[in-house]
Write a protein that holds these residues in place. Structure first.
Motif, PDB file in Angstrom:
ATOM      1  N   ILE A 101       2.589  73.455 151.010  1.00 11.26           N
ATOM      2  CA  ILE A 101       1.714  72.503 150.196  1.00 11.26           C
ATOM      3  C   ILE A 101       0.395  72.577 150.889  1.00 11.26           C
ATOM      4  N   TYR A 102      -0.483  72.320 149.896  1.00  8.93           N
ATOM      5  CA  TYR A 102      -1.951  72.344 150.325  1.00  8.93           C
ATOM      6  C   TYR A 102      -2.756  71.366 149.415  1.00  8.93           C
ATOM      7  N   ASN A 103      -3.496  70.539 149.816  1.00  8.83           N
ATOM      8  CA  ASN A 103      -4.593  69.707 149.039  1.00  8.83           C
ATOM      9  C   ASN A 103      -5.883  70.424 149.082  1.00  8.83           C
ATOM     10  N   ARG A 104      -6.270  70.457 147.851  1.00  7.27           N
ATOM     11  CA  ARG A 104      -7.786  70.892 147.893  1.00  7.27           C
ATOM     12  C   ARG A 104      -8.529  69.480 147.437  1.00  7.27           C
ATOM     13  N   LEU A 105      -9.371  69.273 148.377  1.00 12.02           N
ATOM     14  CA  LEU A 105     -10.266  67.847 148.164  1.00 12.02           C
ATOM     15  C   LEU A 105     -11.400  67.985 147.449  1.00 12.02           C
ATOM     16  N   LEU A 106     -11.448  67.462 146.391  1.00 14.40           N
ATOM     17  CA  LEU A 106     -12.646  67.607 145.504  1.00 14.40           C
ATOM     18  C   LEU A 106     -13.540  66.685 145.877  1.00 14.40           C
ATOM     19  N   SER A 107     -13.426  65.315 146.118  1.00 13.49           N
ATOM     20  CA  SER A 107     -14.257  64.389 146.453  1.00 13.49           C
ATOM     21  C   SER A 107     -13.649  62.982 146.898  1.00 13.49           C
ATOM     22  N   ILE A 108     -14.317  62.253 147.717  1.00 12.18           N
ATOM     23  CA  ILE A 108     -13.931  61.004 148.075  1.00 12.18           C
ATOM     24  C   ILE A 108     -15.086  60.254 148.253  1.00 12.18           C
ATOM     25  N   HIS A 109     -15.353  59.127 147.561  1.00 17.06           N
ATOM     26  CA  HIS A 109     -16.427  58.313 147.318  1.00 17.06           C
ATOM     27  C   HIS A 109     -16.224  57.080 146.892  1.00 17.06           C
ATOM     28  N   ALA A 164      -6.335  67.432 153.423  1.00 13.20           N
ATOM     29  CA  ALA A 164      -5.851  68.801 152.885  1.00 13.20           C
ATOM     30  C   ALA A 164      -4.405  69.049 153.075  1.00 13.20           C
ATOM     31  N   THR A 165      -3.920  68.479 154.307  1.00 16.87           N
ATOM     32  CA  THR A 165      -2.552  68.747 154.750  1.00 16.87           C
ATOM     33  C   THR A 165      -1.628  67.547 154.847  1.00 16.87           C
ATOM     34  N   ARG A 166      -2.165  66.367 154.659  1.00 17.18           N
ATOM     35  CA  ARG A 166      -1.347  65.259 154.966  1.00 17.18           C
ATOM     36  C   ARG A 166      -1.160  64.340 153.436  1.00 17.18           C
ATOM     37  N   ASP A 167      -0.173  63.642 153.247  1.00 20.68           N
ATOM     38  CA  ASP A 167      -0.009  62.718 152.190  1.00 20.68           C
ATOM     39  C   ASP A 167      -0.596  61.130 152.646  1.00 20.68           C
TER      40      ASP A 167
END
Length: 243
Positions: A101-109, A164-167
């Motif tokens: 599993i991997y999360n690609r972070l697009l944005s956080i604002h 990226a790696t944590r829920d």
């Protein structure tokens, strides 16, 4: 001919279909292994070619097998799945089955809450909320675009986490001490708009599942509201219901 085929309530091709499906799910054939040819199945079951083709065609529609012209029918690789009956983060559920599993972070604002987000999180319209946008990758393939909304005091902390790696669920419970209670889900279908199609590697207009999930803490207060835009070709959601 197997005893399974003696069941009188199904047409012959349906009985062959069900027996082949059962054998595949039991591991008699490995993923991407070639099934017996049409001629071999005709001999095995004592039926016509058209009956065999009907059975194989049904299994192909179900995604149990795929056909390669000139080479025959092959067992499909099972789709990874998540049980909707359990309140789990995506990574939690997938790692139980050994998936990467991997999360690609697009944005956080932070932005003003629109009417829907405000209503779900019990906030005034226009109140500040944190929006978190991620593409979730399963075994290095994109499976969903997740858009999450939380109150700013939570969002400010999440912005400093390894998203990226944590829920998020694991962070909320283990790091912030927020005991999660239940979630309300709404599921519908949508067609992939250009932005979502590009992020998920799909043709524009491809069918998607859209899930709205509102997660509450154990006291019943809303904590996390999400839109999950999910591919249906390489991932499944499953749910068991009882009468």
């Amino acid at each position: 001919m197997s005893d399974t085929l003696l069941h009188p309530t199904l047409p012959l091709y349906g009985r062959i279909r069900d027996e082949l499906r059962t054998r595949i799910h039991a591991g008699a054939y490995a993923p991407h292994e070639r099934l017996p040819s049409e001629s071999e199945l005709m001999t095995l079951y004592g039926v016509s070619r058209i009956t065999v083709r009907q059975a194989l065609g049904e299994l192909e529609k179900e995604g149990v097998l795929f056909k390669v012209p000139g080479k025959g029918a092959f067992v499909s690789k099972p789709k990874p799945f998540q049980q909707l009956a359990r309140l789990q983060g995506f990574a939690e559920a997938m790692r139980e089955h050994g998936h990467e599993i991997y999360n690609r972070l697009l944005s956080i604002h932070t932005l003003p809450a629109d009417a829907v987000v405000a209503e779900r999180l019990h906030l005034p319209v226009g109140a500040p909320v944190t929006e978190l946008r991620r593409v979730r990758l399963l075994n290095r393939q994109p499976v969903s675009l997740d858009v999450t909304y939380v109150a700013p005091h939570i969002g400010e902390r999440l912005a400093r986490e390894d998203l990226a790696t944590r829920d998020v669920f694991v962070i909320l419970e283990n790091d912030y001490g927020i005991a999660l209670g239940h979630a309300d889900l709404t599921i519908d279908a949508q067609l992939a708009e250009p932005e979502i199609a590009g992020l998920l590697g799909l043709p524009i207009g491809q069918p998607l599942l859209r899930i709205e999930r509102l997660t509450h803490d154990r006291a019943g207060a809303p904590v996390d509201f999400e839109y999950l835009h999910c591919r249906s070709d390489n991932f499944q959601f499953r749910l068991r219901v009882a009468r």
